[in-house]
Design a protein around this motif. Structure first.
Motif, short mmCIF file in Angstrom:
data_model
loop_
_atom_site.label_atom_id
_atom_site.label_comp_id
_atom_site.label_asym_id
_atom_site.label_seq_id
_atom_site.Cartn_x
_atom_site.Cartn_y
_atom_site.Cartn_z
N LYS A 189 0.64 -14.46 31.54
CA LYS A 189 1.77 -15.46 31.78
C LYS A 189 1.78 -17.07 31.04
CE LYS A 189 -0.90 -17.28 35.70
NZ LYS A 189 -1.30 -18.54 35.12
N ASP A 190 0.57 -17.31 30.64
CA ASP A 190 0.38 -18.59 29.93
C ASP A 190 0.47 -18.75 28.55
OD1 ASP A 190 -0.48 -19.89 32.33
OD2 ASP A 190 -2.64 -19.11 31.91
N MET A 191 0.96 -17.51 27.81
CA MET A 191 1.43 -17.43 26.58
C MET A 191 2.61 -18.07 26.00
SD MET A 191 -0.09 -13.79 25.67
CE MET A 191 -1.97 -13.28 26.05
N GLY A 192 2.76 -18.39 24.84
CA GLY A 192 3.98 -18.63 24.11
C GLY A 192 4.48 -17.42 23.82
N THR A 193 5.81 -17.52 22.85
CA THR A 193 6.24 -16.40 22.43
C THR A 193 5.88 -16.41 20.66
OG1 THR A 193 8.26 -17.34 21.90
CG2 THR A 193 7.99 -16.42 24.08
N VAL A 250 3.80 -12.37 13.20
CA VAL A 250 2.45 -12.68 13.73
C VAL A 250 1.69 -11.43 13.56
CG1 VAL A 250 3.60 -14.25 15.36
CG2 VAL A 250 2.99 -11.68 15.98
N LEU A 251 0.30 -11.60 13.67
CA LEU A 251 -0.76 -10.92 13.64
C LEU A 251 -0.85 -9.93 14.86
CD1 LEU A 251 -3.12 -10.15 11.64
CD2 LEU A 251 -4.43 -11.46 12.86
N LYS A 252 -0.85 -8.49 14.13
CA LYS A 252 -0.99 -7.44 15.41
C LYS A 252 -2.64 -7.14 15.84
CE LYS A 252 -0.62 -3.15 13.52
NZ LYS A 252 -0.04 -2.11 13.11
N LEU A 253 -2.69 -6.96 16.88
CA LEU A 253 -3.87 -6.59 17.65
C LEU A 253 -4.39 -5.25 17.18
CD1 LEU A 253 -3.67 -8.33 21.45
CD2 LEU A 253 -4.20 -9.35 19.07
N GLN A 254 -5.77 -5.06 17.09
CA GLN A 254 -6.04 -3.87 16.91
C GLN A 254 -7.14 -3.16 17.77
OE1 GLN A 254 -9.61 -6.01 13.61
NE2 GLN A 254 -8.00 -3.83 12.98
N GLY A 299 2.37 -5.60 23.41
CA GLY A 299 3.34 -6.61 23.57
C GLY A 299 2.69 -8.06 23.34
N VAL A 300 1.42 -8.12 22.55
CA VAL A 300 0.80 -9.35 22.26
C VAL A 300 0.29 -9.48 20.92
CG1 VAL A 300 -1.12 -10.99 22.84
CG2 VAL A 300 -0.06 -9.61 24.89
N THR A 327 3.22 -13.46 23.19
CA THR A 327 3.88 -12.27 23.52
C THR A 327 4.90 -12.03 22.51
OG1 THR A 327 5.73 -13.39 24.97
CG2 THR A 327 3.46 -12.46 25.88
N THR A 328 5.05 -10.83 22.22
CA THR A 328 5.91 -10.36 21.06
C THR A 328 7.15 -9.62 21.52
OG1 THR A 328 4.58 -8.36 20.96
CG2 THR A 328 4.03 -10.18 19.56
N GLY A 329 7.61 -9.60 22.73
CA GLY A 329 8.63 -9.15 23.45
C GLY A 329 9.06 -9.41 24.59
N ASP A 330 9.46 -8.60 25.52
CA ASP A 330 9.64 -9.19 27.20
C ASP A 330 8.26 -9.34 27.63
OD1 ASP A 330 10.31 -9.31 29.70
OD2 ASP A 330 11.50 -7.32 29.69
#
Length: 200
Positions: free
Chosen positions: A69-73, A119-123, A130-131, A177-180
């Protein structure tokens, strides 16, 4: 005659003494043998980054624990309630060198990019969904990791022009966040971002 006898006696004592030493040396026992192995690499890199350790020059960054909830997009990484994490990497370079750090997210074990994003993908199998991780320059502007022409930061150097100098590569990183946002799920936030230093 006395002198000659004394000389003969002296030589006899020396010969006996030498013989005793030789006999003692011949009684020495070897205690084993071995070798010393030296390994290393000599390079001629024009620049080095302080804090980069190991042969792979790894820089460890702890991003902490962040709520979705505290993240930007991914398009507005600074819009979140939580500030981005600032980084200043110190470099030391040869005289007359201008250095850029080029980010290479898709090569040499990099995490890659979120599909269609900058942006960089998490692995990892347990990674948050979605982050991603957004990188920003020292002015807070998003660094486009999808293009080689923009996936970099630069520095100028200070110090002795003849001996080389120190410089600072400044940027920031943030989970985004990278989407909804309502479909994003919690998980680990690990990623790897290879880089190379380019000199001018």
């Amino acid at each position: 005659m006395k002198n000659f006898a004394f000389a003969v006696l002296t030589l006899s004592v020396l010969a006996a003494s030498t013989s005793a030493v030789a006999e003692e040396a011949s009684k020495a026992v070897n205690g084993g043998s071995g070798q010393i192995s030296f390994t290393g690499v000599i390079n001629n890199d024009a620049c080095s980054v302080d804090g980069a350790t190991g042969s792979d020059k790894m820089i460890a960054v702890d991003m902490g624990s962040v709520s979705i909830k505290d993240m930007g997009t991914d398009s507005a990484p600074g819009a979140g309630r939580l500030a981005a994490k600032d980084f200043n990497l110190k470099v030391n370079c040869n005289a007359g060198t201008k250095v850029s750090m080029l980010f290479k997210p898709t090569v040499n074990g990099g995490s890659g990019l979120v599909d269609g994003k900058k942006v960089l993908k998490l692995q990892g199998a347990d990674a948050a969904k979605g982050v991603g991780i957004a990188l920003m320059d020292s002015n807070g502007q998003l660094i486009d990791l999808s293009s080689e022409g923009t996936a970099k930061i630069q520095t100028s150097l200070t110090g002795d022009a003849t001996a080389g100098g120190d410089g600072t590569l400044s940027f920031a990183a943030a989970y985004v966040t990278t989407g909804d946002k309502t479909t994003a799920t919690a998980g680990t936030g690990n990623a790897t971002l290879p880089f190379v230093l380019e000199y001018e």
